[in-house]
Scaffold this motif. Sequence first.
Motif, PDB file in Angstrom:
ATOM      1  N   ASP A  33      -5.807  94.458  60.280  1.00 59.19           N
ATOM      2  CA  ASP A  33      -6.123  94.797  58.887  1.00 59.19           C
ATOM      3  C   ASP A  33      -7.458  95.524  58.789  1.00 59.19           C
ATOM      4  OD1 ASP A  33      -3.789  93.604  58.088  1.00 59.19           O
ATOM      5  OD2 ASP A  33      -4.747  91.782  57.294  1.00 59.19           O
TER       6      ASP A  33
ATOM      7  N   VAL B 296       5.038  84.926  66.180  1.00 58.10           N
ATOM      8  CA  VAL B 296       4.405  85.590  65.039  1.00 58.10           C
ATOM      9  C   VAL B 296       3.123  84.817  64.760  1.00 58.10           C
ATOM     10  CG1 VAL B 296       4.642  86.311  62.633  1.00 58.10           C
ATOM     11  CG2 VAL B 296       6.666  86.235  64.115  1.00 58.10           C
TER      12      VAL B 296
ATOM     13  N   ASP C  74       6.907  79.122  55.871  1.00 54.86           N
ATOM     14  CA  ASP C  74       7.011  80.535  55.540  1.00 54.86           C
ATOM     15  C   ASP C  74       8.417  80.992  55.931  1.00 54.86           C
ATOM     16  OD1 ASP C  74       6.979  83.331  55.570  1.00 54.86           O
ATOM     17  OD2 ASP C  74       4.914  83.447  56.241  1.00 54.86           O
TER      18      ASP C  74
ATOM     19  N   SER D  53      -0.628  79.915  62.780  1.00 49.20           N
ATOM     20  CA  SER D  53      -1.761  80.306  61.941  1.00 49.20           C
ATOM     21  C   SER D  53      -3.020  79.697  62.554  1.00 49.20           C
ATOM     22  CB  SER D  53      -1.564  79.796  60.505  1.00 49.20           C
ATOM     23  OG  SER D  53      -2.714  80.045  59.717  1.00 49.20           O
TER      24      SER D  53
ATOM     25  N   ILE E 205       1.091  89.946  66.578  1.00 47.55           N
ATOM     26  CA  ILE E 205      -0.183  89.275  66.374  1.00 47.55           C
ATOM     27  C   ILE E 205      -0.934  90.009  65.270  1.00 47.55           C
ATOM     28  CG2 ILE E 205      -2.365  88.591  67.429  1.00 47.55           C
ATOM     29  CD1 ILE E 205      -0.923  88.349  70.066  1.00 47.55           C
ATOM     30  N   HIS E 206      -1.213  89.294  64.210  1.00 46.55           N
ATOM     31  CA  HIS E 206      -1.807  89.870  63.003  1.00 46.55           C
ATOM     32  C   HIS E 206      -3.280  89.460  62.906  1.00 46.55           C
ATOM     33  CE1 HIS E 206      -1.587  90.182  58.287  1.00 46.55           C
ATOM     34  NE2 HIS E 206      -2.494  90.978  58.818  1.00 46.55           N
ATOM     35  N   HIS E 207      -4.155  90.424  63.099  1.00 44.08           N
ATOM     36  CA  HIS E 207      -5.590  90.200  62.933  1.00 44.08           C
ATOM     37  C   HIS E 207      -5.937  90.414  61.463  1.00 44.08           C
ATOM     38  CE1 HIS E 207      -7.024  90.087  67.215  1.00 44.08           C
ATOM     39  NE2 HIS E 207      -5.825  90.604  67.401  1.00 44.08           N
ATOM     40  N   ALA E 208      -6.158  89.311  60.748  1.00 43.91           N
ATOM     41  CA  ALA E 208      -6.436  89.374  59.315  1.00 43.91           C
ATOM     42  C   ALA E 208      -7.875  88.995  58.996  1.00 43.91           C
ATOM     43  CB  ALA E 208      -5.474  88.451  58.559  1.00 43.91           C
TER      44      ALA E 208
ATOM     45  N   LYS F  76      -1.016  84.678  63.284  1.00 43.32           N
ATOM     46  CA  LYS F  76      -1.976  85.262  62.347  1.00 43.32           C
ATOM     47  C   LYS F  76      -3.344  84.627  62.554  1.00 43.32           C
ATOM     48  CE  LYS F  76      -2.526  86.484  57.453  1.00 43.32           C
ATOM     49  NZ  LYS F  76      -1.901  86.397  56.103  1.00 43.32           N
TER      50      LYS F  76
ATOM     51  N   THR G 118      -6.716  84.028  60.902  1.00 37.86           N
ATOM     52  CA  THR G 118      -7.040  84.035  59.478  1.00 37.86           C
ATOM     53  C   THR G 118      -8.527  83.976  59.158  1.00 37.86           C
ATOM     54  OG1 THR G 118      -6.850  81.620  59.310  1.00 37.86           O
ATOM     55  CG2 THR G 118      -4.837  82.916  58.976  1.00 37.86           C
TER      56      THR G 118
ATOM     57  N   THR H 283     -12.383  93.592  66.038  1.00 39.36           N
ATOM     58  CA  THR H 283     -11.214  93.022  66.708  1.00 39.36           C
ATOM     59  C   THR H 283     -11.207  93.428  68.185  1.00 39.36           C
ATOM     60  OG1 THR H 283      -9.756  92.814  64.789  1.00 39.36           O
ATOM     61  CG2 THR H 283      -8.697  93.258  66.894  1.00 39.36           C
TER      62      THR H 283
ATOM     63  N   SER I 209      -7.333  88.728  70.783  1.00 40.33           N
ATOM     64  CA  SER I 209      -5.987  88.356  71.221  1.00 40.33           C
ATOM     65  C   SER I 209      -5.729  88.955  72.594  1.00 40.33           C
ATOM     66  CB  SER I 209      -4.924  88.831  70.220  1.00 40.33           C
ATOM     67  OG  SER I 209      -4.918  90.247  70.101  1.00 40.33           O
TER      68      SER I 209
END
Length: 397
Positions: free
Chosen positions: A301, A239, A107, A215, A269-272, A241, A243, A307, A278
Amino acid sequence: MNVATTVQTSPGLEAFVGRSAGQGTALSAMGIPTRRVEAWRYTPLRAFADTVWAEALALSDAQAQIVLAGLPLPEAGSRVVFANGRRVEALSSLSDSIVSTAAEAADPLEDRFSAVLNAALVQDGLSVRVPAGTDAGMLALVSLTVGENISTHLRHRIVLEEGASLTLFDVNAGEGRYVTNPRLDIVVGKGARLTHVKLQQDSLTAGHLAIVAASVDGNGNYDSFTLNNGSELARHEVVAKLTAAHAQVHVNGIQIVDGSRLNDLTSMIHHAAPDCGSRQTVKTVLSESGQGVFQGKILVDRIAQKTDGYQMNQALLLSEKAQINSKPELEIYADDVKCSHGATVGALDDEQLFYLRSRGIPEAEARDILVRAFLLDALDLVTDETLRDLLQGSIRA
């Protein structure tokens, strides 16, 4: 947004683009961030931009061995050593449970300066896979840099297949004035677990611009801890994620900053996915004119209901000239979440210091005891006892 609106040329930027063999278009367009770029507001790169950084010359195996001998490393497990951006086969060995793989496209992370710089000057690093259901034990990944006004840009990739596990001890060290700019791509499969413990103790005149892109699939766990203990200027950026449901990410750390040095721990930290968690706990000890930075963002998201996200940054100032800049951030689009963040700043407790001195303990030793007590619960987050002991012995309190 990390991209500068107005690109300012500089000797450092021109040298990097000139070395990039035609791969520096994105770097040239972005430029080296200034304080006007929000993500780099607290971490100025003036000295970095003003230096012409050259390609690092190869180190002999004997030179690499001398530097390696002074590092705290586990005796057991696999080990891969890089010196000045090149793998040292004579000092490296992988167990049969870790499979070497070809490098894959990553990425681009085109809004992250450290990733863009790495892409322009990328050097092949470690690329491995742990097969499904395999416990690969311990892997020490050691990056050594020796020289003056040089830079390295290794890219590593570690993939854990379903149910696999690995403990990674990621060590960065060296001698001289240099910049290390490593990138580590991590893929944690379903039910897999990666324990990533990093010791950053580069030369105190070096720069360290590292980025980790992780990821994590369903029921997977990426458990990381960083000890920022070196470099004149260092940024460790994560960074991550999540998933799929029930994934977990931990981004914890300690920063020890003295002199006029600056250490920065930045995370996004991306909660998708729903039902993920986290945790971020970062403690910073600052003395003399040291500067610390913590920038931690949790993005949730709309789909990521249930979450559970937590951030805490605590700083201990041992000098009136020391400075901490803390920027915890929540961006939440779901309505059924439990997310919190906090930050505290304080000094040593005079009463506790007086108590220890009244028991005959010299002031310097008493201060050291209190500093280590402040760091203790953060160190306890390192679940591997061997690595926890190695980190504890490396702290310059």
